[in-house]
Structure formats: C-alpha cells, structure tokens
Design an enzyme around this catalytic site. Sequence first.
Site, PDB file in Angstrom:
ATOM      1  N   ASP A  85      -4.512  41.161 131.691  1.00 24.46           N
ATOM      2  CA  ASP A  85      -5.454  42.198 131.482  1.00 24.46           C
ATOM      3  C   ASP A  85      -4.539  43.415 131.278  1.00 24.46           C
ATOM      4  O   ASP A  85      -4.361  44.385 131.671  1.00 24.46           O
ATOM      5  CB  ASP A  85      -6.311  42.669 132.609  1.00 24.46           C
ATOM      6  CG  ASP A  85      -7.457  43.839 132.505  1.00 24.46           C
ATOM      7  OD1 ASP A  85      -7.707  43.664 131.124  1.00 24.46           O
ATOM      8  OD2 ASP A  85      -8.179  44.029 133.374  1.00 24.46           O
ATOM      9  N   LYS A  87      -5.077  45.244 128.081  1.00 23.90           N
ATOM     10  CA  LYS A  87      -5.841  46.300 127.276  1.00 23.90           C
ATOM     11  C   LYS A  87      -4.928  47.168 126.271  1.00 23.90           C
ATOM     12  O   LYS A  87      -4.682  48.173 126.324  1.00 23.90           O
ATOM     13  CB  LYS A  87      -6.283  47.638 128.370  1.00 23.90           C
ATOM     14  CG  LYS A  87      -7.431  46.774 129.359  1.00 23.90           C
ATOM     15  CD  LYS A  87      -8.014  47.847 130.182  1.00 23.90           C
ATOM     16  CE  LYS A  87      -8.962  47.332 131.397  1.00 23.90           C
ATOM     17  NZ  LYS A  87      -8.401  46.869 132.525  1.00 23.90           N
ATOM     18  N   ASP A  92      -1.167  48.508 114.373  1.00 28.26           N
ATOM     19  CA  ASP A  92      -1.373  46.971 114.055  1.00 28.26           C
ATOM     20  C   ASP A  92      -0.112  46.149 114.146  1.00 28.26           C
ATOM     21  O   ASP A  92      -0.118  45.098 114.866  1.00 28.26           O
ATOM     22  CB  ASP A  92      -1.773  46.920 112.460  1.00 28.26           C
ATOM     23  CG  ASP A  92      -2.973  47.495 112.018  1.00 28.26           C
ATOM     24  OD1 ASP A  92      -3.582  48.231 113.190  1.00 28.26           O
ATOM     25  OD2 ASP A  92      -3.571  47.645 111.010  1.00 28.26           O
ATOM     26  N   THR A  94       2.495  46.637 115.780  1.00 24.98           N
ATOM     27  CA  THR A  94       3.019  46.601 117.375  1.00 24.98           C
ATOM     28  C   THR A  94       1.973  45.691 118.144  1.00 24.98           C
ATOM     29  O   THR A  94       2.550  44.909 119.019  1.00 24.98           O
ATOM     30  CB  THR A  94       3.000  47.910 118.030  1.00 24.98           C
ATOM     31  OG1 THR A  94       3.900  48.993 117.381  1.00 24.98           O
ATOM     32  CG2 THR A  94       3.704  48.005 119.474  1.00 24.98           C
TER      33      THR A  94
HETATM   34  O1  C5P Z   1     -11.828  45.816 142.197  1.00 23.23           O
HETATM   35  P1  C5P Z   1     -12.804  45.406 141.221  1.00 23.23           P
HETATM   36  O2  C5P Z   1     -13.576  44.282 141.345  1.00 23.23           O
HETATM   37  O3  C5P Z   1     -13.673  46.616 140.923  1.00 23.23           O
HETATM   38  O4  C5P Z   1     -11.694  45.135 139.799  1.00 23.23           O
HETATM   39  C1  C5P Z   1     -12.486  44.899 138.597  1.00 23.23           C
HETATM   40  C2  C5P Z   1     -10.976  44.597 137.790  1.00 23.23           C
HETATM   41  O5  C5P Z   1     -11.588  44.725 136.363  1.00 23.23           O
HETATM   42  C3  C5P Z   1      -9.954  45.769 137.638  1.00 23.23           C
HETATM   43  O6  C5P Z   1      -8.644  45.062 137.587  1.00 23.23           O
HETATM   44  C4  C5P Z   1     -10.019  46.411 136.321  1.00 23.23           C
HETATM   45  O7  C5P Z   1      -8.900  46.964 135.820  1.00 23.23           O
HETATM   46  C5  C5P Z   1     -10.666  45.435 135.556  1.00 23.23           C
HETATM   47  N1  C5P Z   1     -11.555  46.004 134.358  1.00 23.23           N
HETATM   48  C6  C5P Z   1     -12.704  46.826 134.661  1.00 23.23           C
HETATM   49  N2  C5P Z   1     -13.552  47.270 133.782  1.00 23.23           N
HETATM   50  C7  C5P Z   1     -13.261  46.771 132.504  1.00 23.23           C
HETATM   51  C8  C5P Z   1     -12.083  46.005 132.242  1.00 23.23           C
HETATM   52  C9  C5P Z   1     -11.443  45.724 133.042  1.00 23.23           C
HETATM   53  O8  C5P Z   1     -12.951  47.217 135.863  1.00 23.23           O
HETATM   54  N3  C5P Z   1     -13.914  47.213 131.398  1.00 23.23           N
END
Ligand code: C5P
Length: 253
Positions: A85, A87, A92, A94
């Site tokens: 994850d 994000k 482009d 990079t």
């Molecule tokens: O602890 P919790 O269940 O809230 O964690 C959710 C995970 O999902 C975290 O690692 C967060 O970074 C990730 N996430 C999110 N919302 C998004 C994308 C990823 O909560 N839109």
Amino acid sequence: MPYTDRNLAHAVHPDRGVMHFAEADTMRERLIVGLDLPTLREAEKAVRELEGTVSFYKIGYQLAFAGGLEFARELASGGTKVFLDMKLLDIDNTVAKGVENIVRMGVTMLTLHAYPKAMKAAVEAAKGSDLCLLGVTVLTSMDEQDMIDAGYEYDPHTLVLRRSEQALHAGMGGIVCSAEEAEAVRRIVGPDLAVVTPGIRPAGSDHGDQKRVVTPAQAIRNGSSHLVVARPIVAAPDRRAAAEAILAEMQSA
Ligand code: C5P
C-alpha cells in the site's frame, strides 16, 4: 453480469495480468490484514499468530519504513500474498520506474492514487506481469469537509465514482474505496475488477480516524472483493480470534 465469487475467482484481463484468487475457501482469500505495526519483529509476531487463518497481508507506510519492503519480498517468495500500500503519485516517468521495480518484488497488489496520468504510466509499466494495480479513489478517513479543505469541488461519493471510471479506462486491476461506495463502484467497473475496501469495523468497535466505515458482512453484501482490516485485528488482544470473528461475519453475508 452480477458480481459473484465465480467471476472473482476468474478475474483476468490481458493488460492487467491474472489475479490469482483461490476458488476454494474464498472468504479467507478475501480478507487482507494490514500489518500497521511499528517494527519488523511485531509484524513477524502477528504473522505467526495469524498463520493458518490469514493468507493475505497489507504493508503500508509504517512498516515499509521499518524493514517492511524486505519483509514483503520474503512473504511473497514464500507464497503469501502481499498488498503493497504505497499510494504512489508522481510524474509519469517516476511512477513507471517505481512500478517496474515493484513488479520484481513478486507482490500481488499495489496502490497508487487514482490520477489518470499516474494510472496510465503504472499500467504500461506493469504490462505482462501478475501485479494487480489498485487505484485509491478517496481515502476512507475523508468526509465532505475534508474534501473542501483539500480543495476539491466534489463530495467524496462523486469523486470516488469519477475516479473509478478513470481507473477502468486506464486498465487498472481494481479500486480502493469505502465499502459504502462499493455497490456504486461495482456498477461502474463491472464484475472483473477488484473492489478493495478498508474502513471495515465490526459492529460496536472503535472507528479511530476512519469516517466512512462499514461492517464486514455489509462490505461483502455491497460487492467488495477484498476487505482490508488493520486495527480491529492487529490491535486486538487475541488477533486470531478477532480475524476468525471477522471471517465468520464475512461468511454470514
Ligand atoms: O486500522 P484500519 O483497519 O482502519 O486500517 C485501514 C488500512 O487501510 C490502513 O492501513 C490505511 O492506510 C488503509 N487505507 C485506508 N483507506 C484508503 C486506502 C488505504 O484506510 N482509502
């Protein structure tokens, strides 16, 4: 075509690679546990505790900067599915170069912010690989006021749908959104794309910073292909019991 476990198990797209979702024991394959932990030692302990119950882990910022990238490679080479994850969002070139190296890590999923140019660059770079690229639409911690503060003219729901459409056209493998929006997103992206939903909270549990939250059963009913759960499992006194309870709730849907 309605969304079913069967099309999930066969989710294939020539540009997106093959998403290897197990046909048997599907619910287990659909729970992704976020290893949001401060140290590698803590993460290794969590994986040991969850062995046999969980087969898919998410590694994000916290662990990535504490040895988590090496751990991701290790888990992936041992056959465990890893969702990186990161994000990503950059120019482009990079993004493309980053994705090329991430493909070599052998992980299953990677996130980037669902900006059209970044998505196109990433899809081109991942072509021919098995990496499932996921577009992050709007973070589940954001509500309408947060969107205004960040300078957006759209409310979260509208922007999620717009970005889902752009992700589909860019050739992405899936979408990350709140399970509140999963049903509407599923209607846009069709049955084959992954719809991955964080912000999952069993009834009565602490929401923390999450705002657009949904229970595990409702997330499945709304058409999520995968549920991302971190704190309700990794911060639980008995992690395995917490994961089993969430799986049971998913199954009940
Ligand atoms: O602890 P919790 O269940 O809230 O964690 C959710 C995970 O999902 C975290 O690692 C967060 O970074 C990730 N996430 C999110 N919302 C998004 C994308 C990823 O909560 N839109």
